[in-house]
Design an enzyme around this catalytic site. Sequence first.
Site: not given
Length: 570
Positions: A341, A400, A432, A462, A519
């Site tokens: 990520e 993102n 995401e 997310d 996560e």
Amino acid sequence: MNKFMTTGEMKRRVLVVDDEMINRELLGAMLSQTFDIAFASNGKEAMEALTAPEADYSLILLDLLMPIMNGFEVIEQCQSDEHLRQIPIIVMTSEKSAEVRSIRMGAADFITKPYDMPEVILARCERIIELSEGKSIIRLTERDKVSGLYTRGYFFAYLQRLITRINTPMDALVLNIDRFHLVNELFGREEGDTVLSNFGQLIAELLNDIHGIACRSESDTFFIFCERQDSYDDMIESLQEKLSDLTKARALRLRAGIYSCENESDHPEVWFSRAKAACDRIRGRYGSLTARYSNELYERTVFHERLIGDVQEAIDRHHLVVYFQPKYRIQGDRPVLGSAEALIRWIHPELGFISPGEFIPLFENNGLIRKVDHFVWREAAAQVKRWRDQYGITIPVSVNVSRVDIFDPELEQKLCDILEESALEPDDMMLEITESAYSDSADGSVEVVNRLRDRGFKIEMDDFGSGYSSLNMLTEIPFDVLKLDMQFIRRMLLDDKSLRLVELIMDIARYLEIPVIAEGVEEIEQLNKLKEMGCDIVQGYYFSPPLPADRFSGLIEKECQNRREEHDND
């Protein structure tokens, strides 16, 4: 009769009300070249003319002494009607006492009988109409047509004059209706305007008690200037309860920022910008309805302004740095580095490390997040290419896509251009999108996400579980990977309820045949439990914190070494 003058301007329409035919004819002769004249012989006929569907009068010339309904009764009825009250009335009389009485009742002027100076009568009629139309224009700019409160411009103009005569301590209040856009999206703009109108009425009803004035500043934000109160909590709580009754959208929440107007040298707009800063500070804090501006908040505001001013330089000089946190597939014999990520970090040359929790929400609110996101996308794609060229393997990276990006009409093209620059495929850069970005505008988000998926992009939802509509969204919103919010992971070994929730989400994901990323994994016990539940992918400090690209390369080298050893053993 032609209603248009030679200039093409429409003639104003004047109603002459008099029971004497000779008087009607005299006034008609004096005024007909300038105005479109209509006649009534008594008050009853006048009211019928004034209330007719096609009625559009700019002036009433009114005799006072008439049969059936006299002039005083006409004035009284006109003053009781909101529309008719706006039409100026000139009374026609020879009695001085009647002149005074009619003016006190609401007449604009008087003409003394007999009518011996036509040019004076015409001039007075023109002047009264001109003044009335000027007032009408002022009224249009004075009031917001939706809420009925002052417009922002009139509010500050009035306030600037008002403060010179005030000796009482005063406060500036900013009220905001959180998530008001949901009303428009779910029930339509007409319903939204109805809510704003009713809420404006609620505020107007408060003003006498708190000795204040108010305006609607923008869509869902209201300003109030009032005498200082020890506390506004009860007032805001009462407004919150009434607001909830105004609409079916129960997610609406009222919040208020307060600034005590101490410095008279400041412009009133400064007072309200500070009150708004206090109001913005409690955005998303559902336990707080009010916040007061303070020196601490002032320093924070200055700090935020500094960040806003420095963001472009941070991008240009690479003070913004992309870090990478590895994601491991955990269902095999060993954890396998499968992807990463991309996370942004700001190393400011003067202010030092700036937390993403500080600048990301700030930039989301003012739209600068699009600029930051675009920088991250480009940097991440370039790094994936460098790793592939160096190690011969591709480590896909998730980036993102903020709620602001969703509404960018060029989003797809920007992403595709970035992939083309680095010779990557859509599978190499996963997107995401937070659950909140979906819930803020579900229909629009679904359309955008479907177009991105058609292009080949994989979508990760997310922060799943952090919002209020998660389970419902699972059946309505397209995505390829479910990313479980880290708060679930932190709590799951602390109580049975949290653990059961994680198990339930895993069951749902298995039923939908989508992988789950957990996560925030920090402990071996969490890792083992997730593996036992069937979780596919894990990221967190147990494996590694976010790392700059050069240090992340060490993880890739280790993965390559493991693969070589496994190949040799085979």
